[in-house]
Design a protein around this motif. Structure first.
Motif, PDB file in Angstrom:
ATOM      1  N   SER A  48     -14.032   6.132  25.339  1.00 55.75           N
ATOM      2  CA  SER A  48     -14.930   5.087  24.495  1.00 55.75           C
ATOM      3  C   SER A  48     -16.175   5.518  24.135  1.00 55.75           C
ATOM      4  CB  SER A  48     -14.960   3.866  25.194  1.00 55.75           C
ATOM      5  OG  SER A  48     -13.480   3.137  25.200  1.00 55.75           O
ATOM      6  N   GLY A  49     -16.612   6.987  24.724  1.00 56.35           N
ATOM      7  CA  GLY A  49     -17.962   7.242  24.627  1.00 56.35           C
ATOM      8  C   GLY A  49     -18.704   6.856  25.602  1.00 56.35           C
ATOM      9  N   TYR A  50     -18.365   6.517  26.852  1.00 56.63           N
ATOM     10  CA  TYR A  50     -19.445   6.413  28.024  1.00 56.63           C
ATOM     11  C   TYR A  50     -19.042   7.275  28.929  1.00 56.63           C
ATOM     12  CZ  TYR A  50     -19.525   1.623  25.766  1.00 56.63           C
ATOM     13  OH  TYR A  50     -19.620   0.583  24.967  1.00 56.63           O
ATOM     14  N   ALA A  51     -20.049   8.046  29.202  1.00 56.72           N
ATOM     15  CA  ALA A  51     -20.173   9.254  30.231  1.00 56.72           C
ATOM     16  C   ALA A  51     -20.434   8.861  31.538  1.00 56.72           C
ATOM     17  CB  ALA A  51     -20.825  10.427  29.777  1.00 56.72           C
ATOM     18  N   THR A  52     -19.901   7.852  31.983  1.00 53.64           N
ATOM     19  CA  THR A  52     -20.164   7.234  33.295  1.00 53.64           C
ATOM     20  C   THR A  52     -19.548   7.703  34.493  1.00 53.64           C
ATOM     21  OG1 THR A  52     -20.269   4.986  32.288  1.00 53.64           O
ATOM     22  CG2 THR A  52     -20.289   4.816  34.469  1.00 53.64           C
ATOM     23  N   PRO A  53     -20.287   8.264  35.427  1.00 52.20           N
ATOM     24  CA  PRO A  53     -19.549   8.763  36.660  1.00 52.20           C
ATOM     25  C   PRO A  53     -18.781   7.904  37.309  1.00 52.20           C
ATOM     26  CG  PRO A  53     -21.968   8.347  36.713  1.00 52.20           C
ATOM     27  CD  PRO A  53     -21.952   8.237  35.605  1.00 52.20           C
ATOM     28  N   ALA A  54     -17.847   8.417  37.999  1.00 54.96           N
ATOM     29  CA  ALA A  54     -17.014   7.459  38.853  1.00 54.96           C
ATOM     30  C   ALA A  54     -17.653   7.188  40.216  1.00 54.96           C
ATOM     31  CB  ALA A  54     -15.679   8.238  39.096  1.00 54.96           C
ATOM     32  N   ARG A  55     -18.516   7.908  40.700  1.00 55.35           N
ATOM     33  CA  ARG A  55     -19.066   7.745  42.110  1.00 55.35           C
ATOM     34  C   ARG A  55     -19.499   6.481  42.211  1.00 55.35           C
ATOM     35  NH1 ARG A  55     -23.369  11.610  44.629  1.00 55.35           N
ATOM     36  NH2 ARG A  55     -21.674  12.989  44.685  1.00 55.35           N
ATOM     37  N   PRO A  56     -20.605   5.548  41.455  1.00 57.22           N
ATOM     38  CA  PRO A  56     -20.824   4.206  41.765  1.00 57.22           C
ATOM     39  C   PRO A  56     -19.656   3.313  41.590  1.00 57.22           C
ATOM     40  CG  PRO A  56     -21.708   5.215  39.531  1.00 57.22           C
ATOM     41  CD  PRO A  56     -21.142   6.146  40.173  1.00 57.22           C
ATOM     42  N   ILE A  57     -18.973   3.578  40.581  1.00 60.38           N
ATOM     43  CA  ILE A  57     -17.830   2.653  40.257  1.00 60.38           C
ATOM     44  C   ILE A  57     -16.830   2.451  41.493  1.00 60.38           C
ATOM     45  CG2 ILE A  57     -15.842   2.026  38.794  1.00 60.38           C
ATOM     46  CD1 ILE A  57     -17.645   3.273  36.650  1.00 60.38           C
ATOM     47  N   VAL A  58     -16.338   3.789  41.868  1.00 59.48           N
ATOM     48  CA  VAL A  58     -15.265   3.602  43.031  1.00 59.48           C
ATOM     49  C   VAL A  58     -16.090   3.133  44.415  1.00 59.48           C
ATOM     50  CG1 VAL A  58     -13.896   5.272  44.388  1.00 59.48           C
ATOM     51  CG2 VAL A  58     -14.054   5.633  42.200  1.00 59.48           C
ATOM     52  N   THR A  59     -17.341   3.484  44.631  1.00 60.17           N
ATOM     53  CA  THR A  59     -18.118   3.219  45.578  1.00 60.17           C
ATOM     54  C   THR A  59     -18.008   1.692  45.773  1.00 60.17           C
ATOM     55  OG1 THR A  59     -19.347   5.218  45.717  1.00 60.17           O
ATOM     56  CG2 THR A  59     -20.275   3.350  47.070  1.00 60.17           C
ATOM     57  N   ILE A  60     -18.634   1.021  44.615  1.00 59.71           N
ATOM     58  CA  ILE A  60     -18.949  -0.333  44.731  1.00 59.71           C
ATOM     59  C   ILE A  60     -17.602  -1.381  44.843  1.00 59.71           C
ATOM     60  CG2 ILE A  60     -19.692  -2.157  43.406  1.00 59.71           C
ATOM     61  CD1 ILE A  60     -21.965  -0.835  44.234  1.00 59.71           C
ATOM     62  N   THR A  61     -16.774  -0.658  44.195  1.00 57.58           N
ATOM     63  CA  THR A  61     -15.126  -1.391  44.189  1.00 57.58           C
ATOM     64  C   THR A  61     -14.505  -1.650  45.401  1.00 57.58           C
ATOM     65  OG1 THR A  61     -14.130   0.471  43.396  1.00 57.58           O
ATOM     66  CG2 THR A  61     -14.908  -1.372  41.772  1.00 57.58           C
ATOM     67  N   SER A  62     -15.003  -0.364  46.199  1.00 59.98           N
ATOM     68  CA  SER A  62     -14.368  -0.175  47.537  1.00 59.98           C
ATOM     69  C   SER A  62     -15.063  -1.077  48.439  1.00 59.98           C
ATOM     70  CB  SER A  62     -14.341   1.232  47.900  1.00 59.98           C
ATOM     71  OG  SER A  62     -15.803   1.521  48.200  1.00 59.98           O
ATOM     72  N   LEU A  63     -16.349  -1.126  48.381  1.00 56.88           N
ATOM     73  CA  LEU A  63     -17.091  -2.097  49.306  1.00 56.88           C
ATOM     74  C   LEU A  63     -16.767  -3.740  49.095  1.00 56.88           C
ATOM     75  CD1 LEU A  63     -20.912  -0.443  48.913  1.00 56.88           C
ATOM     76  CD2 LEU A  63     -19.301  -0.238  51.018  1.00 56.88           C
ATOM     77  N   THR A  64     -16.541  -3.775  47.844  1.00 55.51           N
ATOM     78  CA  THR A  64     -15.989  -5.163  47.349  1.00 55.51           C
ATOM     79  C   THR A  64     -14.752  -5.599  48.136  1.00 55.51           C
ATOM     80  OG1 THR A  64     -17.381  -5.039  45.297  1.00 55.51           O
ATOM     81  CG2 THR A  64     -15.596  -6.771  45.398  1.00 55.51           C
ATOM     82  N   SER A  65     -13.829  -4.529  47.984  1.00 55.13           N
ATOM     83  CA  SER A  65     -12.399  -4.483  48.477  1.00 55.13           C
ATOM     84  C   SER A  65     -12.530  -4.873  49.903  1.00 55.13           C
ATOM     85  CB  SER A  65     -11.599  -3.366  48.395  1.00 55.13           C
ATOM     86  OG  SER A  65     -11.608  -3.093  46.801  1.00 55.13           O
ATOM     87  N   PHE A  66     -13.490  -4.283  50.814  1.00 52.55           N
ATOM     88  CA  PHE A  66     -13.728  -4.406  51.960  1.00 52.55           C
ATOM     89  C   PHE A  66     -13.818  -5.752  52.405  1.00 52.55           C
ATOM     90  CE2 PHE A  66     -15.334  -4.293  56.457  1.00 52.55           C
ATOM     91  CZ  PHE A  66     -14.590  -3.231  56.900  1.00 52.55           C
ATOM     92  N   GLY A  67     -14.805  -6.533  51.687  1.00 46.29           N
ATOM     93  CA  GLY A  67     -15.065  -7.932  51.944  1.00 46.29           C
ATOM     94  C   GLY A  67     -14.060  -8.870  51.547  1.00 46.29           C
ATOM     95  N   THR A  68     -13.565  -8.684  50.440  1.00 48.05           N
ATOM     96  CA  THR A  68     -12.331  -9.610  49.999  1.00 48.05           C
ATOM     97  C   THR A  68     -10.901  -9.642  50.809  1.00 48.05           C
ATOM     98  OG1 THR A  68     -11.795  -8.112  48.209  1.00 48.05           O
ATOM     99  CG2 THR A  68     -13.256 -10.011  47.645  1.00 48.05           C
ATOM    100  N   ALA A  69     -10.867  -8.372  51.602  1.00 49.62           N
ATOM    101  CA  ALA A  69      -9.590  -8.186  52.204  1.00 49.62           C
ATOM    102  C   ALA A  69      -9.385  -9.090  53.214  1.00 49.62           C
ATOM    103  CB  ALA A  69      -9.569  -6.714  52.818  1.00 49.62           C
ATOM    104  N   PHE A  70     -10.386  -9.630  53.856  1.00 48.08           N
ATOM    105  CA  PHE A  70     -10.143 -10.723  54.988  1.00 48.08           C
ATOM    106  C   PHE A  70      -9.721 -11.926  54.267  1.00 48.08           C
ATOM    107  CE2 PHE A  70     -13.399  -7.845  56.495  1.00 48.08           C
ATOM    108  CZ  PHE A  70     -13.016  -7.531  57.816  1.00 48.08           C
ATOM    109  N   PHE A  71      -9.478 -12.420  53.166  1.00 51.81           N
ATOM    110  CA  PHE A  71      -8.962 -13.456  52.683  1.00 51.81           C
ATOM    111  C   PHE A  71      -7.826 -13.228  51.709  1.00 51.81           C
ATOM    112  CE2 PHE A  71     -13.769 -13.783  53.082  1.00 51.81           C
ATOM    113  CZ  PHE A  71     -13.682 -14.922  53.894  1.00 51.81           C
ATOM    114  N   GLY A  72      -6.997 -12.143  51.976  1.00 55.11           N
ATOM    115  CA  GLY A  72      -5.846 -11.796  51.317  1.00 55.11           C
ATOM    116  C   GLY A  72      -6.314 -10.880  49.752  1.00 55.11           C
TER     117      GLY A  72
END
Length: 404
Positions: A238-262
């Motif tokens: 789509s024309g966005y040369a966005t690196p995966a590093r910040p996206i994978v990092t932030i989503t993994s941190l979010t996953s850690f927090g929400t895991a405790f609630f299923g």
């Protein structure tokens, strides 16, 4: 803050439709997992709250930070794993596996390993893979004709008319007409829908080798290949040369927090992201990030009223969602087909990728998106990459021929 200047109705609509499709489609897998685990409706509401909040927080933060329409969601392939593992796996063990998967994905993200994987994929292969994934949803439009012909035909005609007369607002007009047709033609009833706030329930994690090997490791694998890979491909094509590093990092941190609630792993959305990154969200690519923010805001609303969401979207026929998703993704299908067809230097490998991905195969626990890239990359190497000449007399002969 430019958000108040850049917002638009099409962007808000794209974000809402993406959430609608996520709740109505992949959420059905969650219901299957919940039935397998034999959990209560209250716990199911907690699950929906957790996955909604994970997508909301990560999507809003990343879209505002990167100024790119980053659409996140929960791992649908990972949820499918749960159906096969419950009830042999306890809910506590599942949460422990979620946490382990989040830590592994954080390491992948922070080290930047995923960026090298994405950059190594030829552009035509990436576009063909995405076209193959979206193609299945386009086919769903016409498959629905068998069971709900009046609804499907009515929505198709409405889409064509709105696309011709008012393409900028065609999605929201289609959504309104589709709901009306579902009620009038298919007898969908909204009377049972009531306002219900979510009540998150904390789940104590339990780490076991069985959960780690049977859920955590496969969850990382299918999330990377089934969600992050096509999701990043969408942004790239789509024309966005966005690196995966910040996206994978932030989503993994979010996953850690929400895991405790299923909440299962938060990932980059693959299918719904195409709606928010296309020109239907906004003609200006620099202002499509608003669709990512809107997507997160609607997830916030959905998470807050998780009980209501469950009632609302289960009241609409499944075919309505199939037709809506397919029509909303026609623009994305067109752009991806055009993109891989434009790369003539490796077109045959791209076509092979498209066919393999569109087949919908699942082999060794890995989906068609992964195998499409693997087969396409192999075809690219064998068909389109020049072979290195061996050293020695053959190479010398070739050099003499070139000089002459």
């Amino acid at each position: 803050m430019q958000l108040h200047k850049d917002w638009s109705i099409p962007a808000l609509t794209a974000g809402f439709v993406a959430v609608l499709i996520s709740y109505s489609g992949p959420l059905a897998i969650f219901f299957q997992a919940a039935q397998s685990a034999e959990i209560s409706s209250a716990m199911m509401t907690s699950w929906v709250w957790a996955i909604s909040m994970g997508a909301a927080v990560s999507g809003i933060l990343l879209s505002l930070w990167l100024r790119v329409p980053v659409v996140t969601a929960w791992s649908a392939p990972g949820t499918a794993l749960l159906v096969t593992l419950f009830p042999g796996l306890s809910l506590n063990e599942a949460v422990g596996a979620y946490l382990t998967a989040a830590v592994i994905l954080f390491v992948v993200g922070i080290t930047g390993s995923f960026d090298r994987i994405v950059q190594a994929i030829p552009p035509g292969i990436a576009s063909a893979m995405m076209a193959g994934i979206l193609f299945q949803f386009g086919v769903g439009i016409f498959v629905s004709l068998e069971s709900v012909p009046a609804l499907a035909i009515g929505m198709i005609i409405a889409y064509l008319v709105f696309k011709r007369l008012n393409p900028r607002y065609s999605l929201i007009l289609l959504l309104i007409v589709g709901v009306v047709l579902a009620v009038v033609l298919e007898g969908a009833s909204l009377h049972g829908v009531s306002i219900r706030l979510a009540e998150p329930a904390f789940i104590r994690p339990d780490w076991t080798w069985n959960a780690t090997l049977s859920l955590a490791i496969p969850l990382v694998l299918v999330s990377l290949t089934g969600q992050f890979l096509p999701g990043m491909a969408i942004l790239r094509t789509s024309g966005y040369a966005t690196p995966a590093r910040p996206i994978v990092t932030i989503t993994s941190l979010t996953s850690f927090g929400t895991a405790f609630f299923g909440g299962i792993t938060t990932v980059v959305a693959a299918i719904t992201a195409a709606i928010c990154t296309s020109k239907e969200a906004h003609e200006d690519p620099d202002k499509r990030y608003v669709a990512g923010v809107a997507n997160g805001v609607f997830y916030l609303v959905g998470g807050t009223f998780a009980g209501t969401i469950v009632l609302l979207f289960t009241s609409l026929p499944g075919e309505f969602v199939a037709v809506l998703a397919g029509l909303a993704l026609i623009g994305a299908i067109t752009s991806n087909v055009s993109a891989f067809a434009a790369h003539k230097d490796h077109l045959e490998a791209s076509v092979i990728t498209f066919i393999a991905t569109a087949s919908g195969i699942s082999f060794l626990g890995l989906g068609s998106a992964f195998w499409g890239v693997v087969v396409g990359a192999l075809a690219y190497q064998l068909l389109h990459r020049p072979f290195a000449l061996p050293r020695g007399r053959d190479a010398s002969t070739a050099s003499e021929k070139q000089r002459s």
